[in-house]
Design an enzyme around this catalytic site. Sequence first.
Site: not given
Length: 806
Positions: A497, A528, A550, A553-554, A595
């Site tokens: 991304e 993801e 990115q 956390d993701y 984040h």
Amino acid sequence: MPTAETAVPALSAPLTKADFLTDYRLAWESRHASLAGRKEVFMGKAKFGIFGDGKEVPQLAMARAFQNGDFRAGYYRDQTFMVAIGQLTWPQYFSQLYANPDVEAEPATAGRAMNGHFATRMLDEDGNLTDLTQTKNSSADISPTAGQMPRLLGLAYASKLFRQNPELQQFTQLSTNGNEVAFGTIGNASTSEGMFFEALNAAGVLQVPMLVSVWDDHYGISVPAEYQTTKQSISDIMMGLQRDGEGQSGFEIFVVRGWDYAGLVDTYQRAAAVCREQHVPVLIHVTELTQPQGHSTSGSHERYKSKDRLTWEEDHDCLHKLREWLLAEGHATEMELDDIEKEAAAVIKTARTAAWAAFFNPIKAERDEAVTLLNQLVADTGTENTLHELVEQLKVNPTPIRADIVRTLRRVLRQVRNEKRSFGRRVVQRHLEQLLAENADRYNSNLFSQSAYAVGNIDEVAATYAPNTPPVDGREVLQACFDANFQRDPTIFAIGEDVGKIGDVNQAFAGLQDKFGELRVTDTGIRECTIIGQGIGAALRGLRPITEIQYLDYLLYAIQILSDDLACLQYRTKGGQKAPLIIRTRGHRLEGVWHSGSPMQMILGSIRGIHVCVPRNMVQAAGFYNTLLRSDEPALVIECLNGYRLKEQIPSNVGEFTLPLGRPEVLKKGTDVTVVTYGSMCRIVMDAAKQLVEVGISVEVIDVQTLLPFDVEQLIADSLQKTNRVVFADEDVPGGGTAYMMQQVLDEQGAYRFLDSQPRCLAAQSHRPAYGSDGDYFSKPSAEDVFDTVYELMSETEPEKFPAIY
Ligand SMILES: Cc1ncc(C[n+]2csc(CCOP(=O)(O)OP(=O)(O)O)c2C)c(N)n1
Ligand SMILES: [Mg+2]
């Protein structure tokens, strides 16, 4: 391994009567294999069975469209297909059912995965890729439903890169101009999974040669289509993907009945042609399939299918329908077909018997050898009474397994522990050691690459610095590193991304899309899980993807596929396949709940088989990228989210210097307490260390640099030997990354014996970190927390010199 000649050739001319009968024979061999397989489980010769009965005919049609160089990513029903393409034999099929750990007998997984997990061996003895354009290839199956879809996308994406990127055309052993189709198979119910939709959408966006077959038998175990799919039809609801015409983007969608042999052959030929030639993704919805024996050996389908449904399944069994068709078209007589069915049964019987003997005879021989040695021990020690029974049990066991042998040896040795001088005892002990080593190879080997390109084999090159170069932003160090590596190796590409046009959210790829083109530095949708799958599939085919998540956390969106697919790839194929994928992400401290997470324990617990690098700054990160991009192993690199704008000295060999994995760095020498940390915490600990100097406490600060592998030379234990006190600090929850480091140092390295004080862990709070600077201060460990934790240790030791603060 079967040879190419035994495989059903791809269809170039219309099929003949002989072809029909070849298919009929194979279909029946497959059916008999399913029937026999179920019996083997019920007789106790195998623990679980799941079979391809009821799905034979469409797989024959698919096999006729599958060419050398193509790839499969599928699931457990595909035995007919695998035999049809010449990449599975019936003895191998039964060997997997029995869990034969011999890689010659069971080349897909060496007995590590349960039956129906197909894979071809893609690596030679040295761990290097073979010429995949000359073979029919199957990526290694996994059990989680739809888990094959992200990887399938990547297998197809590689074809696009090979066709469209002229720099890749030199790699003729990896691709023939991107002509390879990636064939996927999935059950109807598994299309309910999110990643199915994610992968299809991505394939439509990317326009890649991905051909997905849905084997629709109306059920997912006991749950029918009413509960699975809107309108009960996956093709109906995916119709929006259908392209508007030639030259338009989108999918081609076909619907064909699973017992209609002629229709299937025709459909697969047309579908594969459009997919291969035009790189248009295809969905083939194969309807009206059945499960003659129900889902698996775990239960019977009479419990949940109505009488009407069972009768319908009997009537629409694709083998019965194929027979009807052959007779109606005059391709064969009843007698010919009867003979084929009987011969097929005999083939399976022979295969099953041979596979059982190949599995069981070596174990029996191992058992007999152990009994002989044990009897000598009994005679030698004169402790017949206590040992005799154990040995006798092993001797008369009609179906011993290797665990029985090893268990007996261990229990016997326990009983004769006082007979230190017994020769027989020493012989048994040596034999046990040998068996343990053999079984470690069978069951615990090949988590990582064994090739010359394993990370441990990459030459170390020190960073060099030109005099008087001003420091630059951290992101510029990475940018220069990627630039140099992209120039060096055209197989490297980066996706994610915001990676393309703006060069990632922190601009480490800034300008590199302009320089290297859209196929090397590429934006993706927000997806993801399939970003990772896109990387896995491409890496399997010899490319070197850097896939970006990115924010750390993701990673949760991708952790399943990292864990289930990438991390265990080498292990579950016993070194038959590899995917040297680099996952780049950034995390630890920034802002707020989503984040600034640092879920290290989730990572450490779920992706063994992938290296985990946690560089404290961008020079260290670049060093890891340089190592990894020269190795053939997958790794996750977690950059510090707050480090891109910090100034760093850039090495003059920024694209060449390498950092070894598993070697911590001592950031500050000290004598009183060792603080072990990594990532963004390094700066905080260094800050605290300076403050501690002011009160007369000398801290040794160690950055572990990589969590997997962890301190392979045990440098931290050396430090503890000097300081005798230790604090483990990170930003994960309590019991997370700090607990892991403590286990490694105290337990694994045995450094507990150097301690004079309680070992301490300093972690973040148990909740997710709050937003804002105060949120950060009160959620994550601060320099004051580090100071106080270290100070308390010293205060306990020398209360006079270091009186309690609070
Ligand atoms: C993620 C996940 N959830 C549940 C399961 C258990 N499971 C195995 S097969 C299956 C049903 C799959 O049905 P379908 O996709 O229609 O394939 P079929 O077996 O009918 O060919 C389920 C629920 C699993 N393997 N993976
Ligand atoms: Mg189903």
